[in-house]
Design a protein around this motif. Structure first.
Motif, PDB file in Angstrom:
ATOM      1  N   ARG A 131      84.459  -2.880  60.677  1.00 33.68           N
ATOM      2  CA  ARG A 131      83.320  -2.998  60.040  1.00 33.68           C
ATOM      3  C   ARG A 131      83.231  -1.637  58.986  1.00 33.68           C
ATOM      4  NH1 ARG A 131      77.949  -2.486  63.798  1.00 33.68           N
ATOM      5  NH2 ARG A 131      78.191  -4.609  64.439  1.00 33.68           N
ATOM      6  N   THR A 276      81.970  -3.410  50.278  1.00 32.98           N
ATOM      7  CA  THR A 276      83.253  -4.834  50.360  1.00 32.98           C
ATOM      8  C   THR A 276      83.260  -4.972  49.755  1.00 32.98           C
ATOM      9  OG1 THR A 276      80.638  -5.685  50.051  1.00 32.98           O
ATOM     10  CG2 THR A 276      80.508  -4.916  52.668  1.00 32.98           C
ATOM     11  N   ASP A 278      85.287  -8.840  50.210  1.00 29.66           N
ATOM     12  CA  ASP A 278      85.614 -10.194  50.122  1.00 29.66           C
ATOM     13  C   ASP A 278      87.483 -10.859  50.211  1.00 29.66           C
ATOM     14  OD1 ASP A 278      83.270 -11.218  48.802  1.00 29.66           O
ATOM     15  OD2 ASP A 278      83.613 -11.730  47.622  1.00 29.66           O
ATOM     16  N   ARG A 289      90.895 -12.247  53.348  1.00 29.84           N
ATOM     17  CA  ARG A 289      89.877 -11.277  53.829  1.00 29.84           C
ATOM     18  C   ARG A 289      90.216 -10.658  54.832  1.00 29.84           C
ATOM     19  NH1 ARG A 289      85.852 -13.936  52.025  1.00 29.84           N
ATOM     20  NH2 ARG A 289      85.588 -16.162  51.129  1.00 29.84           N
ATOM     21  N   TRP A 292      87.128  -8.571  59.807  1.00 29.06           N
ATOM     22  CA  TRP A 292      85.387  -8.763  60.218  1.00 29.06           C
ATOM     23  C   TRP A 292      84.424  -9.756  59.387  1.00 29.06           C
ATOM     24  CZ3 TRP A 292      80.977  -8.815  56.731  1.00 29.06           C
ATOM     25  CH2 TRP A 292      81.166  -8.340  55.074  1.00 29.06           C
ATOM     26  N   GLN A 293      85.488  -9.868  58.010  1.00 31.16           N
ATOM     27  CA  GLN A 293      84.854 -11.500  57.623  1.00 31.16           C
ATOM     28  C   GLN A 293      85.520 -12.397  57.492  1.00 31.16           C
ATOM     29  OE1 GLN A 293      84.624 -10.195  53.241  1.00 31.16           O
ATOM     30  NE2 GLN A 293      82.564 -11.375  52.897  1.00 31.16           N
ATOM     31  N   ARG A 294      86.446 -13.149  58.890  1.00 35.60           N
ATOM     32  CA  ARG A 294      87.098 -13.835  58.713  1.00 35.60           C
ATOM     33  C   ARG A 294      86.834 -15.752  58.977  1.00 35.60           C
ATOM     34  NH1 ARG A 294      86.633 -10.771  63.414  1.00 35.60           N
ATOM     35  NH2 ARG A 294      86.132 -11.508  65.291  1.00 35.60           N
ATOM     36  N   ASN A 296      83.266 -15.817  57.667  1.00 34.58           N
ATOM     37  CA  ASN A 296      82.917 -15.978  56.217  1.00 34.58           C
ATOM     38  C   ASN A 296      80.873 -14.959  56.254  1.00 34.58           C
ATOM     39  OD1 ASN A 296      84.469 -17.622  54.012  1.00 34.58           O
ATOM     40  ND2 ASN A 296      84.079 -18.950  56.003  1.00 34.58           N
ATOM     41  N   LYS A 297      80.979 -14.115  57.193  1.00 39.44           N
ATOM     42  CA  LYS A 297      79.953 -13.668  57.938  1.00 39.44           C
ATOM     43  C   LYS A 297      79.405 -12.572  56.561  1.00 39.44           C
ATOM     44  CE  LYS A 297      79.342 -11.497  61.282  1.00 39.44           C
ATOM     45  NZ  LYS A 297      79.481  -9.605  62.702  1.00 39.44           N
ATOM     46  N   VAL A 299      76.780 -10.165  54.257  1.00 42.72           N
ATOM     47  CA  VAL A 299      77.840  -8.961  54.244  1.00 42.72           C
ATOM     48  C   VAL A 299      75.889  -8.370  54.514  1.00 42.72           C
ATOM     49  CG1 VAL A 299      77.526  -6.918  52.576  1.00 42.72           C
ATOM     50  CG2 VAL A 299      78.938  -8.824  52.282  1.00 42.72           C
ATOM     51  N   MET A 302      75.970  -8.905  57.803  1.00 45.02           N
ATOM     52  CA  MET A 302      77.255  -7.144  58.949  1.00 45.02           C
ATOM     53  C   MET A 302      76.542  -6.232  58.276  1.00 45.02           C
ATOM     54  SD  MET A 302      79.080  -5.125  57.715  1.00 45.02           S
ATOM     55  CE  MET A 302      79.625  -4.615  55.590  1.00 45.02           C
TER      56      MET A 302
END
Length: 699
Positions: A131, A276, A278, A289, A292-294, A296-297, A299, A302
């Motif tokens: 994060r 962040t 992408d 990615r 933390w965004q694996r 598609n969380k 922003v 988060m």
């Protein structure tokens, strides 16, 4: 009531932090102080004794100014950054660097200000580690038995979001359920558009996030600092003429936080800073990615979660830092503790953590200020003790991209690759002869590194699934070392700045240990015949090595060079992994010799020059049977950290007589100092299994 309760928890967290961190840790003078440390692109430092001594900087030295001002009863003071120069700086009383926290204490105007930078970088919690959020917390106390009216300012320059200050940026505002957010990023947003070393990110967005219960004022304005100094207020409107360059008229992101400081007790505020992007890494043409965004969380989700967890994480961080500091001191003494704590966030911040197409973590080291390569094997090797100590899953995440690449037909050599490209583009080896020729490769070095680390991984994880998956590859490499490892040909090793060297005695040790590692893996996957064959072979090679290397009261740098010597740091795996193929007398003979050759700031790497390597010295010190011998090598290292004139994030290559940096800075290899802690098996097991959610201080 909710706002009051939240602020009370903040004050309690700040109290826990100051109470639990060891006072002795404040005695070390860091060459540079980690402030915001996540990856090679989001990495901000203070490179001086005082936070007010100059602008904050990216690890490369490029300015990325975070400016901190406050007004105490109407009088302006400066607590971060060197500008405005006509605003007096608060008096800095101390700076303490823990594993996850950096804490400054200032006084002035009847107020004590405690400023804490907290990054919840717990390797055992990969989701949290990935994060990209650092918390800044201000805690104020009265020092004159009077109440005070205070306004705090934090201002962030747009250079945080571009490589150079002549690139155009845009900015704006957002809201989440619990935050007001200012954002800034490059106009062009060319994702993963370049690779190399001395670069900053110029895609993605920086976020300054402020809890919506803090009664804060936010502004995106070039005039924020000026207006705050002269009026105590921020501009009432945002700059809207965009895009613009930070060099000229781009807005800066600013927040003003009002605080009433009581006669007794503390008052606190906090904000979140985040970056962040992408996409973080390109691996063999495939964009990955951030981990933390694996899934598609978004922003905003988060950031919302990060704010919700603030108080809990602050407490966890304080306990974690205190417990780790105490254990490191037990393992290697106060000096060792201080150096290891300073290395902690630097190690992590020299990596990019992404997710592969299957959602599994992938970790990529950047070879900072030493070519900018990505996934360099002889950078992974010295860094490995850090991950073996805290979480071997992260070492596996670092090794697998290299193993997968080495299995491809395009890698046509019988030895291991050196790297995967230039960061952040892991599209194939670029070092030496690349994929084309054997020229300037490191064949014994990298092959030995990977076999040793594969065995260390299997032993630490308690299973041999990686060995099973890549067994044909490992067998090919073992065959290569069997033929080429005992008496290496003229070639480079990890210390390539020293040039080519034939008959390298330390490199030979690595090859022998790597074959012992292969034997250990063979036994682990259920092939005792192969294991026995290689065990017998390595014992014979160790005997032959001693005959070739012996030179009176020590062992040679190279088999054909009498009256030379070198640190035999590769021997450390013979102990840690339990091979025991070299007699104890080899370590003891070398240690007795080393103790006679220590300079003011450390033990030279070898007899050719006065320079040394930070990581290898601690590996060498770990060979000692007696604590006083370890301390004898460690003491000048601690002295060097506080005395070096090179004010940059820890270098690992420096002169043992002058203390000056020879090259490199901010590299992950400083994580190699955790080899001493790793050698304590029960301590390592404790930290691999620690629950960071309930970690208790050992004090």
């Amino acid at each position: 009531m909710e706002a009051f309760a939240s602020r009370r928890l903040i004050a309690v967290s700040s109290f826990l932090l100051s109470a639990l961190l060891p006072a002795a840790a404040q005695q070390l003078r860091p060459p540079a102080v980690p402030l915001i440390t996540h990856n090679p692109y989001f990495s901000v430092w203070s490179m001086g004794d005082k936070l007010t001594g100059g602008p904050t900087r990216h690890w490369t030295g490029a300015e990325q100014p975070f400016t901190g001002l406050l007004r105490i009863d109407g009088k302006p003071f400066r607590y971060m950054g060197g500008w405005p120069g006509d605003v007096p700086a608060m008096e800095q009383q101390s700076v303490t660097v823990g594993a996850t926290n950096t804490t400054y204490v200032f006084t002035g105007g009847g107020v004590k200000l405690t400023l804490d930078f907290f990054t919840p970088a717990f390797p055992q919690d990969i989701d949290l580690l990935s994060r990209p959020v650092t918390y800044l917390t201000w805690t104020l106390d009265s020092t004159d038995n009077s109440s005070h009216k205070v306004e705090l300012l934090l201002d962030v320059d747009g250079r945080i979001a571009v490589d150079t200050d002549n690139q155009k940026v845009t900015w704006g505002r957002s809201d989440t359920t619990n935050l007001h957010v200012l954002n800034i990023g490059s106009r062009d947003q060319q994702v993963l558009n370049r690779s190399g070393d001395n670069l900053r990110i110029d895609w993605g967005y920086f976020h300054l996030a402020v809890p919506n219960d803090e009664a804060a004022t936010l502004a995106a304005s070039r005039e924020a600092i000026h207006d705050f100094v002269h009026t105590g207020m921020l501009p009432t409107s945002d700059d809207m003429d965009m895009p613009a360059t930070p060099r000229d008229d781009a807005a800066q992101l600013a927040v003003e936080l009002p605080i009433d400081v009581p006669v007794s007790g503390s008052a606190s505020r906090h904000v979140l800073v985040s970056y962040t992007e992408d996409y973080a890494i390109e691996y063999l043409g495939r964009k990955q990615r951030p981990y933390w965004q694996r899934n598609n969380k978004p922003v905003q989700e988060m950031l919302t979660e990060a704010e919700q967890q603030y108080s809990e994480l602050m407490d966890r961080g304080a306990k974690y830092d205190a417990d780790l500091a105490a254990d490191l001191e037990k393992a290697g003494g106060p000096g060792y503790r201080d150096v290891a704590l300073l290395a902690y966030r630097q190690t992590l911040a020299a990596h990019g953590l992404s997710a592969d197409i299957d959602g599994k973590p992938r970790l990529y080291a950047k070879e900072n200020f030493s070519d900018g390569d990505i996934a360099t094997v002889d950078v992974i090797y010295p860094t490995a003790p850090f991950f073996l100590f805290f979480n071997p899953e992260l070492l596996e995440a670092e090794l697998k991209p290299v193993f997968d690449y080495a299995e491809l037909p395009r890698w046509r050599f019988p030895f291991a690759p050196h790297d995967l490209g230039f960061y952040p583009l892991a599209d194939g080896q670029v070092y030496g002869g690349g994929e084309q020729t054997e020229e300037n490769q490191m064949p014994v070095e990298e092959t030995g590194n990977l076999l040793i680390l594969a065995a260390a991984l299997g032993q630490t994880e308690g299973n041999w699934h990686v060995a099973k998956e890549y067994w044909p590859l490992f067998t090919k490499w073992a065959e290569y070392l069997k033929d080429k490892g005992l008496d290496p040909e003229n070639q480079l090793s990890t210390d390539d700045f020293a040039g080519h060297l034939a008959h390298n005695a330390n490199l030979s040790i690595k090859a022998i240990d790597a074959l012992a590692a292969y034997a250990q893996m063979a036994r682990g996957i259920g092939d005792p015949v192969t294991a026995k064959k290689y065990e017998v072979m390595t014992r014979g090679m160790a005997t032959k090595w001693e005959q070739l290397a012996r030179d009176g009261d020590h062992y040679k740098l190279a088999f054909d060079r009498p009256d030379t010597w070198s640190q035999k740091y590769n021997l450390v795996w013979d102990q840690i992994l339990g091979f025991h193929i070299f007699p104890n007398s080899v370590r003891q003979t070398e240690m007795a010799f080393y103790l006679k050759h220590i300079n003011e700031y450390g033990l030279p790497l070898d007899s050719r020059a006065d320079y040394t390597k930070l990581d290898w010295q601690v590996w060498t010190a770990t060979l000692a049977d007696k604590r006083e011998d370890f301390d004898a090598i460690m003491a000048p290292i601690q002295k060097w950290v506080s005395a070096t004139p090179s004010r940059v994030p820890l270098t690992d290559w420096y002169d043992t007589k002058t203390g000056e940096k020879s090259g490199f800075q901010a590299r992950s290899v400083v994580g190699g100092v955790y080899i001493k802690a790793l050698a304590d098996k029960s301590l390592a097991e404790k930290w691999r299994t620690v629950d960071t959610k309930t970690a208790q201080s050992s004090n």
